[in-house]
Design a protein around this motif. Structure first.
Motif, mmCIF file in Angstrom:
data_model
loop_
_atom_site.group_PDB
_atom_site.id
_atom_site.type_symbol
_atom_site.label_atom_id
_atom_site.label_comp_id
_atom_site.label_asym_id
_atom_site.label_seq_id
_atom_site.Cartn_x
_atom_site.Cartn_y
_atom_site.Cartn_z
ATOM 1 N N ALA A 105 -3.122 91.520 93.362
ATOM 2 C CA ALA A 105 -2.234 91.826 94.483
ATOM 3 C C ALA A 105 -3.034 92.243 95.709
ATOM 4 C CB ALA A 105 -1.248 92.919 94.083
ATOM 5 N N VAL A 144 -0.456 91.476 98.514
ATOM 6 C CA VAL A 144 0.923 91.647 98.031
ATOM 7 C C VAL A 144 1.160 93.130 97.740
ATOM 8 C CG1 VAL A 144 2.600 91.009 96.269
ATOM 9 C CG2 VAL A 144 0.914 89.335 97.046
ATOM 10 N N PRO A 145 2.190 93.750 98.321
ATOM 11 C CA PRO A 145 2.405 95.196 98.175
ATOM 12 C C PRO A 145 3.111 95.574 96.874
ATOM 13 C CG PRO A 145 4.094 94.300 99.605
ATOM 14 C CD PRO A 145 3.182 93.149 99.242
ATOM 15 N N ILE A 146 2.391 95.563 95.768
ATOM 16 C CA ILE A 146 2.962 96.037 94.508
ATOM 17 C C ILE A 146 2.173 97.238 94.020
ATOM 18 C CG2 ILE A 146 3.830 93.759 93.840
ATOM 19 C CD1 ILE A 146 1.554 93.653 91.739
ATOM 20 N N THR A 168 7.823 96.877 94.461
ATOM 21 C CA THR A 168 7.367 96.233 95.683
ATOM 22 C C THR A 168 8.303 96.627 96.818
ATOM 23 O OG1 THR A 168 6.655 94.139 96.695
ATOM 24 C CG2 THR A 168 8.684 94.086 95.406
ATOM 25 N N THR A 169 7.920 96.284 98.035
ATOM 26 C CA THR A 169 8.761 96.560 99.190
ATOM 27 C C THR A 169 9.855 95.504 99.310
ATOM 28 O OG1 THR A 169 7.346 95.248 100.646
ATOM 29 C CG2 THR A 169 6.794 97.583 100.389
ATOM 30 N N GLY A 185 8.371 92.480 100.565
ATOM 31 C CA GLY A 185 7.373 91.888 99.681
ATOM 32 C C GLY A 185 7.926 91.156 98.484
ATOM 33 N N THR A 200 5.738 88.718 96.057
ATOM 34 C CA THR A 200 5.582 89.239 94.695
ATOM 35 C C THR A 200 5.988 88.186 93.676
ATOM 36 O OG1 THR A 200 5.935 91.530 95.390
ATOM 37 C CG2 THR A 200 6.368 91.004 93.073
ATOM 38 N N VAL A 221 10.067 94.443 88.077
ATOM 39 C CA VAL A 221 9.593 94.765 89.421
ATOM 40 C C VAL A 221 10.783 95.312 90.205
ATOM 41 C CG1 VAL A 221 8.487 93.958 91.522
ATOM 42 C CG2 VAL A 221 7.862 92.924 89.324
ATOM 43 N N VAL A 223 12.541 96.755 93.570
ATOM 44 C CA VAL A 223 12.387 96.353 94.968
ATOM 45 C C VAL A 223 12.893 97.465 95.886
ATOM 46 C CG1 VAL A 223 12.974 94.640 96.726
ATOM 47 C CG2 VAL A 223 12.659 93.927 94.336
ATOM 48 N N GLU A 226 2.865 102.224 99.375
ATOM 49 C CA GLU A 226 1.455 101.936 99.600
ATOM 50 C C GLU A 226 0.604 103.173 99.860
ATOM 51 O OE1 GLU A 226 0.792 97.981 101.684
ATOM 52 O OE2 GLU A 226 2.871 98.374 102.258
#
Length: 247
Positions: A19, A24-26, A57-58, A61, A65, A102, A104, A120
């Protein structure tokens, strides 16, 4: 496409690394995250096996993701993701019979733990405050939740910021805004103290000090008007959601 590791902890590390490479914001949550955030090896009292991986994740994102997990060999649950993709995505590692959740933008089970602007902060997992809340928001605690919550508070101080401490103001502010969350979190902090008597906790005095500090900070936080209004109803009305299990 890199090989999906059979070891779930190693796979969690690998996916965080991938990521980062792809932007990738995970971030991890769950037991794997707690194990990786420990300052050393977890004490025997807090060790357990990990079956699945959980990430967050966002909102923005979610698309990247999905692309990342597909490129790394994970099979998306197409119907579930189409229906619930704004809040949660589901993937499968068929070879190792493993499920990946995941979330969100927020963690939602018995209660909703908002993560906007918080995902983050740390490079591996969600912040320790939210990581603890995801374990304590379960209305009917099981042993793995208790072990994980105790591991966080045993291995990390309770303080005023993030990083390697549990952000007490963050926990307190979320509880002060939501009576239902406050009800469950305070109930479960008490339950964890009781359960700790059944484990060989290496440093029980420190654990008790941190439990006291967190409970005290929660109780001292000024409560919102909505909190006070909901408190008048109390337990007469259910204050939590019963999350649906995904087969």
């Amino acid at each position: 496409m890199g090989p999906i590791h059979a070891d779930v902890v190693a796979e969690g590390r690998r996916m965080i690394g991938r990521a980062v490479e792809d932007g990738v914001p995970i971030r991890l949550l769950g037991g794997v995250a707690i194990g990786l955030r420990a300052p050393g090896e977890l004490a025997p009292a807090f060790r357990r096996t990990y079956a699945d991986l959980d990430f967050v994740t966002t909102k923005k994102g979610a698309g990247t993701t999905t692309a990342l997990f597909r490129s790394e060999g994970y099979e998306p649950h197409v119907a579930f993701n189409a229906l619930h993709g704004g809040e949660r995505l589901l993937f499968f590692d068929d070879e190792h019979e493993r499920q990946v959740d995941v979330f969100v933008g927020a963690f939602s089970m018995c209660h909703k733990v908002p993560l906007d602007g918080r995902i983050e902060i740390d490079p591996v997992s969600i912040p320790l405050a939210e990581l603890l809340l995801t374990k304590l928001q379960v209305v009917q605690l099981n042993e793995k939740d208790v072990r994980d919550a105790l591991a966080i508070l045993h291995d990390h101080d309770v303080g005023e910021g993030d990083g390697e401490v549990v952000n007490a103001p963050r926990v307190a502010s979320l509880c002060a805004a939501d009576w239902g969350l406050w009800r469950t979190i305070t109930q479960n902090l008490h339950a964890c103290r009781v359960f700790a008597d059944t484990y060989e906790v290496p440093d029980r005095a420190t654990l008790d000090e941190r439990l006291d500090a967190l409970v005290g900070r929660i109780e001292d936080e000024p409560k919102s008007r909505a909190w006070r209004m909901r408190a008048r109803i109390g337990d007469r009305k259910r204050w939590y959601t019963l999350p649906e299990e995904v087969a």
